[in-house]
Design a protein around this motif. Structure first.
Motif, PDB file in Angstrom:
ATOM      1  N   GLY A 227      17.558 104.825  58.073  1.00 45.50           N
ATOM      2  CA  GLY A 227      18.125 103.310  57.592  1.00 45.50           C
ATOM      3  C   GLY A 227      16.993 102.183  57.125  1.00 45.50           C
ATOM      4  N   LYS A 228      16.624 102.346  56.724  1.00 45.24           N
ATOM      5  CA  LYS A 228      15.596 100.753  56.816  1.00 45.24           C
ATOM      6  C   LYS A 228      16.023  99.597  55.076  1.00 45.24           C
ATOM      7  N   THR A 229      16.307 100.558  54.723  1.00 44.30           N
ATOM      8  CA  THR A 229      17.307 100.368  53.479  1.00 44.30           C
ATOM      9  C   THR A 229      18.533  99.960  53.419  1.00 44.30           C
ATOM     10  N   GLU A 230      19.149  98.860  53.161  1.00 42.19           N
ATOM     11  CA  GLU A 230      20.325  98.893  53.496  1.00 42.19           C
ATOM     12  C   GLU A 230      21.885  99.240  53.136  1.00 42.19           C
ATOM     13  N   GLU A 231      21.538 100.247  51.735  1.00 45.22           N
ATOM     14  CA  GLU A 231      22.171 101.383  51.595  1.00 45.22           C
ATOM     15  C   GLU A 231      21.849 102.141  52.342  1.00 45.22           C
ATOM     16  N   SER A 232      20.883 102.910  53.126  1.00 50.71           N
ATOM     17  CA  SER A 232      20.755 103.576  54.051  1.00 50.71           C
ATOM     18  C   SER A 232      21.133 103.437  55.554  1.00 50.71           C
ATOM     19  N   ALA A 233      20.748 101.997  55.387  1.00 48.16           N
ATOM     20  CA  ALA A 233      21.817 101.821  56.905  1.00 48.16           C
ATOM     21  C   ALA A 233      23.393 101.572  56.858  1.00 48.16           C
TER      22      ALA A 233
END
Ligand code: KIV
Length: 254
Positions: A155-161
């Motif tokens: 969840g570090k990138t906006e997409e994965s978060a």
């Protein structure tokens, strides 16, 4: 008095944090229960800390049944959740349901599974229908370590978060009683915690979750290598080794 699965929701409403630790044996479970822990998890981390294996993918129902039975004997107050191990629920719906029933019949009050695919959501709904409470697990999901890599923050990138946030909402809708958030940024865990009615239980996910879980062996100082978010409350490794050394000395001196 025995806590019920619904009490998890009451903790959130009362804004009282949920304490959770793992146990794999009768005596540890009994001590945890007497200490007043709210939730005991027979985690499939037993593969790592109890059996010395390098992955939770290396154990199955046989091990979880064995340890759930032992832990259940030691619990009178806490809520007891048992992990559905790798490949015990991902392959076929009926298998997932039967394996969950087995853990309940060993004394668990509910089961935990990792992920939020449509198939997992279906399992959760069917478990609810049977009357089996289920806890979700998002972020770093150790049973997918072959794909995710070992112990990587998610969840570090906006997409994965965003993906994890939507998965959490989907789990709630499907009927889980709580969701474990492992190794995700604290702000993401806070956002999920604020948006969900069900409690979140964090491990390496910051202080804003509704509760916290750790692997008991890690916080007791028995594990050789732990994540830096793990606070050590004891140094059992040294205490045990010293006791064994002293015993050996005594025997040799006789
Ligand atoms: O298996 C386990 O111990 C777990 C916790 C890390 C949440 O799933």
């Amino acid at each position: 008095m025995k806590l019920q699965i619904n009490d998890l929701q009451n903790f959130k409403v009362k804004q009282e944090k949920i304490s959770c630790l793992t146990a794999y044996d009768y005596k540890t479970a009994q001590i945890l229960d007497e200490a007043g822990i709210d939730l005991i998890l027979v985690g499939d981390s037993l593969a790592n800390v109890f059996m010395g294996l390098d992955s939770t993918t290396k154990i199955g129902m046989k091990e979880m049944i064995h340890h759930t039975k032992a832990v259940a004997k030691g619990v009178s107050r806490a809520i007891l959740i048992s992990d559905l191990p790798f490949a015990s629920y991902q392959i076929a719906l009926e298998e997932a349901l039967y394996n969950s029933v087995k853990l309940i019949q060993c004394g668990a009050d509910g089961v935990k599974l990792e992920g939020a695919s449509d198939f997992k959501l279906e399992i959760i709904k069917r478990l609810k229908d049977i009357g089996i409470p289920c806890i979700g697990h998002l972020g770093y999901t150790p049973q997918s370590s072959l794909l995710l890599g070992m112990g990587r923050i998610q969840g570090k990138t906006e997409e994965s978060a965003e993906k994890i946030f939507h998965e959490a909402k989907a789990l709630e809708k499907a009927g889980v009683e709580a969701v474990v958030l492992e190794l995700i940024p604290s702000e993401l865990a806070q956002k999920i915690t604020e948006h969900l009615k069900i409690p979140t239980i964090g491990i390496g996910a910051g202080i804003y979750c509704d509760g916290q879980v750790l692997v008991s062996d890690d916080m007791l100082g028995k594990s050789p290598k732990v994540f830096n978010f793990v606070k050590k409350y004891a140094d059992l490794n040294t205490i045990m080794k010293d006791a064994f050394i002293n015993y050996i000395k005594d025997v040799k001196a006789q």
